[in-house]
Design an enzyme around this catalytic site. Structure first.
Site, PDB file in Angstrom:
ATOM      1  N   ARG A  25       5.555 -49.537 -14.677  1.00 31.70           N
ATOM      2  CA  ARG A  25       5.339 -48.544 -15.468  1.00 31.70           C
ATOM      3  C   ARG A  25       5.360 -48.937 -16.912  1.00 31.70           C
ATOM      4  NH1 ARG A  25       4.691 -43.516 -12.544  1.00 31.70           N
ATOM      5  NH2 ARG A  25       5.429 -42.261 -14.379  1.00 31.70           N
ATOM      6  N   ASP A 151      11.830 -38.427 -24.809  1.00 34.08           N
ATOM      7  CA  ASP A 151      10.871 -37.523 -24.125  1.00 34.08           C
ATOM      8  C   ASP A 151      10.550 -36.331 -24.892  1.00 34.08           C
ATOM      9  OD1 ASP A 151       9.622 -35.557 -22.350  1.00 34.08           O
ATOM     10  OD2 ASP A 151      10.202 -37.032 -20.749  1.00 34.08           O
ATOM     11  N   TYR A 164      17.967 -33.099 -16.836  1.00 33.17           N
ATOM     12  CA  TYR A 164      17.083 -34.144 -17.268  1.00 33.17           C
ATOM     13  C   TYR A 164      16.629 -33.863 -18.937  1.00 33.17           C
ATOM     14  CZ  TYR A 164      12.992 -37.071 -18.562  1.00 33.17           C
ATOM     15  OH  TYR A 164      12.172 -37.944 -19.356  1.00 33.17           O
TER      16      TYR A 164
END
Length: 255
Positions: A25, A151, A164
């Site tokens: 990825r 993120d 997360y």
């Protein structure tokens, strides 16, 4: 005097890069792009031995002995030193650390286990901290850099992913804290992906369409978008530290 050619170059010749979770990825695309810029790659993987071997063979065919592999569970803090040591033994230096490895899965409130907590916090925050601490003396010798893959949900929580979200928020603060602690000899920055690659877990088409509709560019990004941003921070951002670049098509601006 700085020339235009120098300003636009992505020269990483002879530099050594450690990428965690680099077999697949985003990690694999980042390895390919930095390798193409001339870097030698220390490629970490945990369970993805087959794709790691394939990527190593692919890149070593382009430049002999330019990629070595190291398998490790990053939650075993005692083994983190071996990742750095292998690069030093092979090439005598370490210039760039990319904290890319990450666990990702849902943890709805009421279902979270201590094992979930240890895994998500461990892979996304604890391991990057201790690996950065281990690598710092070697990076400082080369005026090197650390790049964390964060993120956009470090700032805007994603439903059902409480642990997360917190782990990535900690990783984002790690960027700023280490930029403060490790400057002026080491730059520390982050890249925050948005809708780049769909998660390994199944996601229905309606959810995908909803996510894409919330970007200003109305399309999903690619692993190459992240890798190009990492390359910029590694090779062309000598006066940038403590910053996190969102690569999300504008999604983080959506209200």
């Amino acid at each position: 005097m700085t020339t235009i050619d120098n300003m636009l170059s992505h020269d990483l010749n002879d530099k050594v890069v450690l990428i965690t979770g680099g077999a697949q990825r985003v990690g694999a695309m980042t390895a390919r792009l930095l390798h193409a810029a001339g870097a030698n790659i220390l490629l970490h993987y945990r369970n993805s031995r087959k794709p790691a071997l394939a990527l190593q063979a692919e890149l070593n065919a382009l430049r002999h002995n330019s990629v070595i592999l190291i398998q490790a569970d990053l939650l075993d803090t005692a083994k983190l030193k071996s990742l750095v040591d292998k690069g030093i033994e092979q090439w005598g230096r370490l210039d760039i650390l990319i904290n890319n490895a990450s666990s990702f899965y849902q943890t709805p409130m009421g279902t979270v286990t201590e094992s979930d907590w240890d895994d998500l916090i461990g892979s996304n925050m604890k391991a990057p901290f201790f690996l950065s601490q281990t690598a710092a003396p070697h990076l400082a010798k080369q005026q090197g850099c650390i790049i964390n893959i964060v993120d956009i949900h470090a700032e805007r929580p994603m439903e059902g992913h409480s642990v997360y979200n917190m782990a990535k928020a900690g990783l984002a603060m790690l960027v700023k804290t280490l930029a403060y602690e490790l400057g002026p000899n080491i730059r520390v920055n982050g890249v925050a992906p948005g809708a780049i690659m769909w998660p390994a877990q199944e996601m229905d088409d309606i959810t995908k369409q909803r996510i894409v509709s919330r970007t200003y560019l109305k399309r999903k990004g690619s692993a190459e978008d992240i890798a190009r941003t990492v390359l910029f921070l590694a090779a062309n951002a000598d006066y940038i530290t403590g910053q996190i670049i969102a690569v999300d098509g504008g999604r983080s601006l959506y209200l």
